[in-house]
Scaffold this motif. Structure first.
Motif, PDB file in Angstrom:
ATOM      1  N   ILE A 259      58.942  -9.481  29.558  1.00 35.64           N
ATOM      2  CA  ILE A 259      58.912 -10.957  29.554  1.00 35.64           C
ATOM      3  C   ILE A 259      57.631 -11.457  28.880  1.00 35.64           C
ATOM      4  CG2 ILE A 259      58.756 -13.014  31.044  1.00 35.64           C
ATOM      5  CD1 ILE A 259      60.574 -11.540  33.049  1.00 35.64           C
ATOM      6  N   GLU A 262      57.620 -11.153  25.138  1.00 35.45           N
ATOM      7  CA  GLU A 262      58.408 -12.233  24.513  1.00 35.45           C
ATOM      8  C   GLU A 262      57.602 -13.521  24.430  1.00 35.45           C
ATOM      9  OE1 GLU A 262      62.709 -10.822  26.073  1.00 35.45           O
ATOM     10  OE2 GLU A 262      62.284 -12.982  26.295  1.00 35.45           O
ATOM     11  N   GLY A 265      55.057 -13.182  21.872  1.00 38.13           N
ATOM     12  CA  GLY A 265      55.639 -13.075  20.545  1.00 38.13           C
ATOM     13  C   GLY A 265      55.373 -11.744  19.868  1.00 38.13           C
ATOM     14  N   GLU A 267      56.769  -7.643  19.452  1.00 34.01           N
ATOM     15  CA  GLU A 267      57.863  -6.708  19.739  1.00 34.01           C
ATOM     16  C   GLU A 267      57.238  -5.421  20.227  1.00 34.01           C
ATOM     17  OE1 GLU A 267      60.356  -6.278  16.267  1.00 34.01           O
ATOM     18  OE2 GLU A 267      61.803  -7.578  17.296  1.00 34.01           O
ATOM     19  N   THR A 270      61.015  -1.543  21.466  1.00 34.63           N
ATOM     20  CA  THR A 270      62.246  -1.736  20.693  1.00 34.63           C
ATOM     21  C   THR A 270      63.099  -0.471  20.728  1.00 34.63           C
ATOM     22  OG1 THR A 270      60.994  -1.092  18.755  1.00 34.63           O
ATOM     23  CG2 THR A 270      61.286  -3.459  19.121  1.00 34.63           C
ATOM     24  N   GLN A 309      51.509 -17.723  26.932  1.00 34.98           N
ATOM     25  CA  GLN A 309      52.085 -18.278  25.703  1.00 34.98           C
ATOM     26  C   GLN A 309      51.045 -19.083  24.941  1.00 34.98           C
ATOM     27  OE1 GLN A 309      55.590 -20.908  25.935  1.00 34.98           O
ATOM     28  NE2 GLN A 309      56.622 -19.274  24.809  1.00 34.98           N
TER      29      GLN A 309
END
Ligand code: GSH
Length: 312
Positions: A259, A262, A265, A267, A270, A309
């Protein structure tokens, strides 16, 4: 009548034999009633309750102390009660709104809750107010003053991974959380510690840095995650076919870190780079026990947003 007389009566009563006691009790009581006619109540008000007088002094003192504690602070009283319990009490922070500080997230508490559920152990839950830590928490974990703490028969155990081991060793019912062989057990401890002591600080560094520094930090995390991915090669869970110690410890990676990545921002985990880790996350998070107890994803993301964020 003076209190000295009443004390003497009590002493005579206590030192008398069982057979003599009923008669003595009558006599003391009759004397008391007789004397009360001559003396004012208020002079010996404390001693007119006969049963109180005849009860051993130390029990009376304990009861009074308990009443005092109860009056002084309901929290303190609860603390004593929890410490005396002959059962399992989990002091944790599972329901409080998660604050922006990721340390206040409920990761370690959730580990313990899951282990208890997995083993089918009944327990009492006490929600800890992290802004106003209770006497119970401060006395149970004086070193770190952190949740979770498990009280078993009044004895406190702190540190989520230590508690998990304790649960596994204490209750044989339900599936074993740790492998049976000493080597596999040692390995499980190794990977759980690797997660907490190495992977998580590296993830935090990647989440909180920016620009070039973040790219480098992310690469460092991914180097570490390769070890976990490799560990899961050919296995459903870290311990094999069933959810165990490392999986429960890995909640934080499978849910929180994904979370936060994300929100930030980046990755991080994967499919192409970490196929085994991704499959594990999917299977683990979709298992009924875990699904049921994980916090709501949106709510968790909301509470983490402020810290992680980036704006603008
Ligand atoms: N290593 C500990 C970490 C415990 C921890 O960080 N607890 C946090 C909340 S989940 C806490 O109590 N924070 C309060 C504080 O730091 O004052 C464990 O695994 O149990």
């Amino acid at each position: 009548m003076s209190s000295a007389v009443w004390r003497r009566n009590a002493d005579v009563y206590k030192s008398s034999s069982e057979e003599k006691r009923p008669a003595l009790r009558n006599q003391i009581w009759t004397n008391q009633l007789r004397r009360e006619k001559q003396f004012e109540h208020k002079h010996h008000g404390d001693y007119i309750v006969q049963t109180d007088l005849l009860r051993p002094v130390h029990i009376r003192a304990e009861e009074q102390a308990e009443k005092g504690v109860r009056k002084k602070s309901e929290k303190e009283y609860k603390c004593r009660k929890a410490q005396r319990k002959q059962r399992v009490v989990l002091v944790a922070s599972l329901h409080t709104q998660v604050t922006a500080d990721v340390q206040a997230a409920r990761v370690p508490s959730l580990r313990v809750e899951m282990a208890l559920k997995l083993k089918g152990i009944e327990y009492e839950y006490i929600e800890e107010d992290m802004n106003n830590k209770s006497t119970l928490l401060l006395e149970s974990n004086p070193v770190h003053k952190k949740v979770p703490v498990l009280l078993h028969n009044g004895k406190p155990i702190a540190e989520s991974l230590v508690i998990l081991e304790y649960i596994n060793e204490t209750w044989e019912n339900g599936p074993s959380i740790l492998p049976r062989s000493p080597y596999d057990r040692a390995m499980a401890r190794f990977w759980a510690n690797f997660l907490d002591d190495t992977c998580l600080p590296a993830c935090m560094k990647a989440f909180l840095s920016e620009g070039e520094e973040q790219v480098k930090a992310k690469e460092e995390v991914q180097e570490l995650l390769k070890f976990l991915d490799n560990e899961l090669n050919g296995k459903k869970f870290f311990g094999g076919e069933r959810i165990g110690f490392v999986d429960i410890a890995g909640n934080v990676l499978a849910y929180w870190c994904v979370i936060i990545a994300e929100l930030v921002g980046i990755e991080l985990i994967t499919d192409d780079k970490f196929p085994h880790l991704c499959t594990w996350m999917e299977v683990y998070l979709n298992s009924s026990l875990i699904k049921e107890h994980m916090p709501d994803r949106e709510k968790l993301a909301d509470s983490l947003r402020a810290r992680f964020q980036k704006t603008g």
